[in-house]
Enzyme design. Structure first.
Site, short mmCIF file in Angstrom:
data_model
loop_
_atom_site.label_atom_id
_atom_site.label_comp_id
_atom_site.label_asym_id
_atom_site.label_seq_id
_atom_site.Cartn_x
_atom_site.Cartn_y
_atom_site.Cartn_z
N VAL A 71 0.84 -1.28 -0.01
CA VAL A 71 -0.09 -0.21 0.13
C VAL A 71 1.03 1.27 0.05
O VAL A 71 1.75 1.27 0.98
CB VAL A 71 -0.75 0.03 1.20
CG1 VAL A 71 -1.64 1.18 1.44
CG2 VAL A 71 -1.61 -1.41 1.40
N SER A 72 0.99 2.04 -1.12
CA SER A 72 1.94 2.99 -1.11
C SER A 72 1.53 4.02 0.01
O SER A 72 0.59 4.18 0.60
CB SER A 72 1.73 3.78 -2.42
OG SER A 72 1.70 2.87 -3.43
#
Ligand SMILES: C[S@@+](CC[C@H](N)C(=O)[O-])C[C@H]1O[C@@H](n2cnc3c(N)ncnc32)[C@H](O)[C@@H]1O
Length: 408
Positions: A71-72
């Protein structure tokens, strides 16, 4: 007793921090980031980690331990949303899935827009489908396929956002772009990654902005990773060159060169300790023939083999059996400012270091604080005389040019 702050509190603090440093500039984007429950798309992490603007949550690693899905970090997602500027009613494709970013996109194109999020990895799409459904984003389409080919059945797209590090712009992305559409893509050129905003200009794409970023590498048909060659292979003290875009070097000669005393050339150009110099690196990558990146472990630096231990590498010029890399030295005891210079090793060490320092001067005088670079993405086979002046980087599908308009 649970001392963990409530998600609403974490969300408000995250948005406040991203507004404060200028990452979020648009009210609608602030509102959406302040509303979507980020913690529900990163159940692997503590909520404080999920809301840390700088922190990516790794959700999958390959057998070597390299992150291949995450998840950036919120900061990256926020500036990509600013770059993408999704509008209500738009048809959007996200390449590289997870659920989190797709939910932000879905909010921003609501009520009558559409979002398709795709990933090459069925585990990632399975997870994304589940998390999106749980958070009431059942209307987001999730597709398992190689993003290099887009999703023709849902094209044309007003916006394509790529959230994986791409070595090239495959033709499908351009073909599936609606007239007036935008592509936001973390593109790796000459070893440097920048998130570009691209728009169409006739038969090619031009950048209208870019940001420094880091992303896990693309897999599948378009996969083309950097190569690391070691110049010093003592375990724990490795020093290497990161090669990209067909770079070739004489490893044996450069290994021998590295073992010889260095020559220093200093520029007199100084930078603040906190001042970003990513545009200097982009300039060096544009201007220097034989540009690569020198990387080393902290132990190699501590031993004095090299002066830099950046894992991503520092700008380096290679000429035959000689190399010179960018370095800095403090100009005051408090180490608040640093002078830029170059260290050279090998038979032409002084000349190579002077060459690099010359380009530091050019950047300082002609480009520092200026509008930056302009990227153009032309189809492979475009003749040289139809390309703008500047560096040309030949990829599998495209010819990418980097030019520098200069300060007005
Ligand atoms: C940084 S993650 C995406 C993060 C996501 N956008 C989010 O919501 O935070 C990058 C993803 O790209 C995927 N990927 C890698 N190569 C791909 C390809 N050729 N096509 C589609 N997805 C790919 C990986 O499996 C990984 O899940």
């Amino acid at each position: 007793m649970n001392t963990e702050p409530a998600p609403e509190t974490l969300r408000a603090a995250m948005v406040a921090a991203l507004r404060e440093d200028g990452t979020i500039r648009t009210e609608r984007i602030a509102e959406v980031l302040g509303r979507v429950p980020r913690e529900r798309f990163a159940p692997e992490a503590q909520p404080t980690e999920a809301y840390d603007p700088e922190r990516a949550v790794v959700t999958k690693r390959d057998t070597d331990g390299l992150a291949i899905s995450s998840v950036s970090a919120a900061r990256i997602q926020a500036f990509m949303l600013e770059q993408a500027a999704p509008r209500p009613g738009e048809n959007v494709l996200e390449i590289g899935s997870g659920g989190m970013f797709a939910s932000y996109l879905a909010e921003l194109v609501a009520p009558d827009g559409a979002v398709t999020t795709m990933d090459i990895d069925p585990e990632v799409t399975g997870r994304a489908r589940r998390l999106l459904d749980d958070a009431r984003y059942e209307h987001v389409r999730v597709v398992t396929a190689d993003g290099a080919f887009g999703v023709p059945e849902h094209a044309p797209f007003d916006l394509i956002v790529v959230t994986v590090g791409a070595p090239d712009v495959p033709p499908a992305w351009v073909e599936q772009l609606a007239p007036g559409g935008r592509i936001v893509v973390p593109l790796r050129v000459r070893g440097l990654m920048r998130s570009l905003v691209l728009v169409r200009a006739g038969d090619h794409l031009v950048s209208i902005g870019y940001e420094l970023c880091g992303f896990v590498p693309m897999q599948g048909a378009a996969e083309n990773r950097e190569r690391l060659v070691l110049l010093h292979d003592e375990p724990g003290e490795e020093v290497g060159l990161r090669l990209d875009d067909g770079d070739q070097v004489d490893v044996e000669a450069l290994s021998a060169a590295l073992a010889t005393p260095r020559q220093e050339v200093w520029s007199g150009v100084t930078v603040g300790g906190e001042e970003p110099i990513d545009d200097l690196d982009l300039w060096l990558a544009t201007a220097l023939d034989g540009h690569t990146r020198l990387t080393a472990t902290p132990a190699a630096r501590a031993k004095g083999i090299v002066a830099s231990a950046s894992p991503l590498g520092v700008a380096t010029v290679v000429v035959g059996g000689t190399l010179a890399y960018r370095t800095v030295r403090p100009t005051d005891e408090a180490r608040t400012r640093f002078e830029l210079g170059a260290y050279g090793h090998g038979p032409a060490a002084g000349t190579a270091a002077a060459r690099l320092v010359h380009e530091i001067h050019v950047w300082d005088q002609e480009h520092r604080g200026g509008p930056g670079a302009r990227f153009e993405i032309h189809p492979a086979g475009t003749p040289d005389d139809r390309l703008p002046a500047g560096r040309v980087v030949d990829k599998t599908h495209t010819r990418i040019t980097i030019s520098w308009p200069g300060k007005p």
